[in-house]
Design a protein around this motif. Structure first.
Motif, PDB file in Angstrom:
ATOM      1  N   SER A  54      29.286   8.058  21.748  1.00 28.21           N
ATOM      2  CA  SER A  54      27.974   7.478  22.005  1.00 28.21           C
ATOM      3  C   SER A  54      26.893   8.384  21.415  1.00 28.21           C
ATOM      4  O   SER A  54      27.088   9.580  21.266  1.00 28.21           O
ATOM      5  CB  SER A  54      27.739   7.280  23.503  1.00 28.21           C
ATOM      6  N   LYS A  56      22.557   9.111  21.518  1.00 24.26           N
ATOM      7  CA  LYS A  56      21.311   8.899  22.248  1.00 24.26           C
ATOM      8  C   LYS A  56      20.199   9.630  21.496  1.00 24.26           C
ATOM      9  O   LYS A  56      20.328  10.819  21.203  1.00 24.26           O
ATOM     10  CB  LYS A  56      21.442   9.457  23.664  1.00 24.26           C
ATOM     11  N   ASP A  58      16.238  10.508  21.825  1.00 25.74           N
ATOM     12  CA  ASP A  58      15.011  10.540  22.629  1.00 25.74           C
ATOM     13  C   ASP A  58      13.847  10.853  21.702  1.00 25.74           C
ATOM     14  O   ASP A  58      13.878  11.857  20.986  1.00 25.74           O
ATOM     15  CB  ASP A  58      15.095  11.607  23.721  1.00 25.74           C
ATOM     16  N   THR A  68      13.831   5.751  24.178  1.00 19.04           N
ATOM     17  CA  THR A  68      15.194   6.209  23.944  1.00 19.04           C
ATOM     18  C   THR A  68      15.982   5.105  23.248  1.00 19.04           C
ATOM     19  O   THR A  68      15.903   3.957  23.633  1.00 19.04           O
ATOM     20  CB  THR A  68      15.892   6.584  25.260  1.00 19.04           C
ATOM     21  N   LEU A  70      19.920   4.027  22.308  1.00 16.62           N
ATOM     22  CA  LEU A  70      21.302   4.300  22.679  1.00 16.62           C
ATOM     23  C   LEU A  70      22.239   3.511  21.788  1.00 16.62           C
ATOM     24  O   LEU A  70      21.979   2.346  21.480  1.00 16.62           O
ATOM     25  CB  LEU A  70      21.570   3.903  24.128  1.00 16.62           C
TER      26      LEU A  70
END
Length: 72
Positions: A54, A56, A58, A68, A70
């Protein structure tokens, strides 16, 4: 901006059960740039039959707003 990449792997335990063999993340960040190039890397050793990755991201703007992104 801060980018975090996470990896979780699972291996076989006994008669078909799964056990987590690895769970870690790497990250990179920068400030005051309009473009963010990064290549966070890590090496690991595990016997895995399945995995999950995964990402992410920010982001905080100059005016203090943030969001954010994802991906998995």
């Amino acid at each position: 901006m801060k980018l975090t990449i996470s990896c979780v792997t699972y291996g076989v335990l006994g008669e078909g059960g799964l056990i987590q063999t690895y769970n870690d993340s790497v990250s990179a960040s920068c400030s005051n740039k309009s473009v963010f190039y990064c290549n966070p890397q890590d090496r690991f050793w595990a016997t895995a039959v399945t995995y999950a990755l995964s990402a992410k991201l920010d982001v905080t703007t100059a005016s203090g707003n943030y969001f954010t992104l994802l991906a998995s």
